[in-house]
Design a protein around this motif. Structure first.
Motif, PDB file in Angstrom:
ATOM      1  N   ALA A  48       0.822  -1.214   0.000  1.00  0.00           N
ATOM      2  CA  ALA A  48       0.000   0.000   0.000  1.00  0.00           C
ATOM      3  C   ALA A  48       0.854   1.262   0.000  1.00  0.00           C
ATOM      4  O   ALA A  48       0.573   2.223  -0.733  1.00  0.00           O
ATOM      5  N   SER A  49       1.919   1.281   0.814  1.00  0.00           N
ATOM      6  CA  SER A  49       2.773   2.465   0.871  1.00  0.00           C
ATOM      7  C   SER A  49       3.496   2.677  -0.462  1.00  0.00           C
ATOM      8  O   SER A  49       3.602   3.813  -0.948  1.00  0.00           O
ATOM      9  N   SER A  50       3.946   1.596  -1.091  1.00  0.00           N
ATOM     10  CA  SER A  50       4.609   1.718  -2.385  1.00  0.00           C
ATOM     11  C   SER A  50       3.639   2.203  -3.457  1.00  0.00           C
ATOM     12  O   SER A  50       4.005   2.982  -4.342  1.00  0.00           O
ATOM     13  N   LEU A  51       2.378   1.765  -3.368  1.00  0.00           N
ATOM     14  CA  LEU A  51       1.368   2.206  -4.326  1.00  0.00           C
ATOM     15  C   LEU A  51       1.119   3.708  -4.192  1.00  0.00           C
ATOM     16  O   LEU A  51       0.989   4.426  -5.194  1.00  0.00           O
ATOM     17  N   LEU A  52       1.085   4.198  -2.963  1.00  0.00           N
ATOM     18  CA  LEU A  52       0.895   5.630  -2.724  1.00  0.00           C
ATOM     19  C   LEU A  52       2.094   6.439  -3.220  1.00  0.00           C
ATOM     20  O   LEU A  52       1.934   7.523  -3.783  1.00  0.00           O
ATOM     21  N   ILE A  53       3.291   5.898  -3.030  1.00  0.00           N
ATOM     22  CA  ILE A  53       4.511   6.608  -3.439  1.00  0.00           C
ATOM     23  C   ILE A  53       4.681   6.575  -4.960  1.00  0.00           C
ATOM     24  O   ILE A  53       5.227   7.507  -5.562  1.00  0.00           O
ATOM     25  N   LEU A  54       4.187   5.509  -5.600  1.00  0.00           N
ATOM     26  CA  LEU A  54       4.386   5.314  -7.043  1.00  0.00           C
ATOM     27  C   LEU A  54       3.913   6.506  -7.859  1.00  0.00           C
ATOM     28  O   LEU A  54       4.549   6.889  -8.849  1.00  0.00           O
ATOM     29  N   SER A  55       2.794   7.120  -7.465  1.00  0.00           N
ATOM     30  CA  SER A  55       2.266   8.252  -8.228  1.00  0.00           C
ATOM     31  C   SER A  55       3.226   9.435  -8.234  1.00  0.00           C
ATOM     32  O   SER A  55       3.191  10.265  -9.147  1.00  0.00           O
ATOM     33  N   ARG A  56       4.123   9.494  -7.238  1.00  0.00           N
ATOM     34  CA  ARG A  56       5.070  10.603  -7.136  1.00  0.00           C
ATOM     35  C   ARG A  56       6.355  10.348  -7.936  1.00  0.00           C
ATOM     36  O   ARG A  56       7.081  11.281  -8.232  1.00  0.00           O
ATOM     37  N   VAL A  57       6.647   9.080  -8.230  1.00  0.00           N
ATOM     38  CA  VAL A  57       7.931   8.755  -8.869  1.00  0.00           C
ATOM     39  C   VAL A  57       7.752   8.009 -10.193  1.00  0.00           C
ATOM     40  O   VAL A  57       8.707   7.484 -10.741  1.00  0.00           O
ATOM     41  N   TRP A  58       6.535   7.982 -10.712  1.00  0.00           N
ATOM     42  CA  TRP A  58       6.172   7.184 -11.883  1.00  0.00           C
ATOM     43  C   TRP A  58       7.115   7.394 -13.059  1.00  0.00           C
ATOM     44  O   TRP A  58       7.523   6.443 -13.726  1.00  0.00           O
ATOM     45  N   ARG A  59       7.468   8.634 -13.334  1.00  0.00           N
ATOM     46  CA  ARG A  59       8.243   8.936 -14.544  1.00  0.00           C
ATOM     47  C   ARG A  59       9.676   8.418 -14.489  1.00  0.00           C
ATOM     48  O   ARG A  59      10.362   8.374 -15.518  1.00  0.00           O
ATOM     49  N   HIS A  60      10.156   8.024 -13.304  1.00  0.00           N
ATOM     50  CA  HIS A  60      11.531   7.538 -13.167  1.00  0.00           C
ATOM     51  C   HIS A  60      11.626   6.001 -13.163  1.00  0.00           C
ATOM     52  O   HIS A  60      12.726   5.455 -13.051  1.00  0.00           O
ATOM     53  N   VAL A  61      10.474   5.317 -13.265  1.00  0.00           N
ATOM     54  CA  VAL A  61      10.469   3.848 -13.206  1.00  0.00           C
ATOM     55  C   VAL A  61      11.068   3.264 -14.482  1.00  0.00           C
ATOM     56  O   VAL A  61      10.727   3.674 -15.599  1.00  0.00           O
TER      57      VAL A  61
END
Length: 249
Positions: free
Chosen positions: A51-64
């Protein structure tokens, strides 16, 4: 008092996850294993970590780096099943000892690689360390050290590494949770609704604090703190397992 310690650990873990890309399982696993038992504790870690990674993902999506994500995730999924089987079938005291030992070995190995000039390439490190990470995530809630070892060995740039870990931890956390649910015959941690809500609130609070501190605190400094706390937690988990094993003998 016991549940307050759980909430403090969740806030710290979510904060570390936001700042350094990993650290939720390393910080929270030893605390929840000691306070709630190895099976329930790790199930909660799997859920909250995803859940925490899912919440953080929206903030770092472009660097994945999605190509690396798919390679690591496929390897990890192969390791989740044996890890979930261990968590579902091994008695509590031996499982605590196993979790403590796995934590210490993983931490030592990743630190050893940090001091090495060796550079890995090709599919073998990805598959072997991805598999190890999946197994450890399902069994102990700590898939981070093996993936950190892969990042160090391949000289993976920190921003992309931290971002790619978020969809990776969503995948391994949810798959670990689902397989353990099936193998245990539908067992879920016995928490009340208000306790689940409190854990969610603590997790969000940690991520928000991480957002506020992002850019002000170096990820390397956060990782050093996480590793130091993880060592303490691993030794505590190991000691608890040996004490319970001795008492039951």
């Amino acid at each position: 008092m016991v549940f307050a310690l759980v909430l403090i650990a969740v806030v710290a873990g979510a904060l570390a996850q936001r700042l350094a890309g990993l650290g939720f399982g390393l910080l929270v696993s030893p605390v929840l294993v000691v306070l709630l038992g190895p099976f329930d504790g790790v199930m909660i870690i799997n859920l909250c970590g995803a859940a925490s990674s899912l919440l953080i993902l929206s903030r770092v999506w472009r660097h994945v780096e999605w190509k690396r994500y798919f390679g690591l995730a496929l390897a990890a999924l192969a390791g989740v099943l044996p890890g979930a089987w261990l968590a579902s079938n091994v008695a509590e005291a031996p499982l605590e000892i196993c979790i403590g030992v796995l934590l210490i070995i993983a931490l030592l190995a990743s630190q050893r690689l940090t001091r090495s000039s060796w550079r890995a390439s090709g599919p073998v490190p990805m598959v072997s360390l991805g598999f190890t990470s999946g197994l450890m995530n399902a069994a102990a809630g700590v898939g981070g050290p093996a993936i950190t070892a892969y990042a160090i060995a391949t000289r993976w740039e920190q921003k992309s590494f931290g971002a790619t870990l978020q969809p990776y931890f969503v995948t391994t956390g949810l798959s670990s949770l689902a397989i353990k649910y099936v193998l245990s015959g539908g067992h879920v941690p016995g928490l009340d609704a208000w306790q689940w809500l409190s854990i969610l609130t603590a997790m969000v609070a940690g991520i928000i604090a991480g957002d506020l501190l992002s850019g002000k605190v170096k990820p390397a400094a956060v990782r050093r703190i996480v590793v130091a706390i993880a060592y303490i937690g691993a030794v505590s988990t190991l000691a608890k397992g040996f004490i319970e094993l001795s008492a039951g003998a």
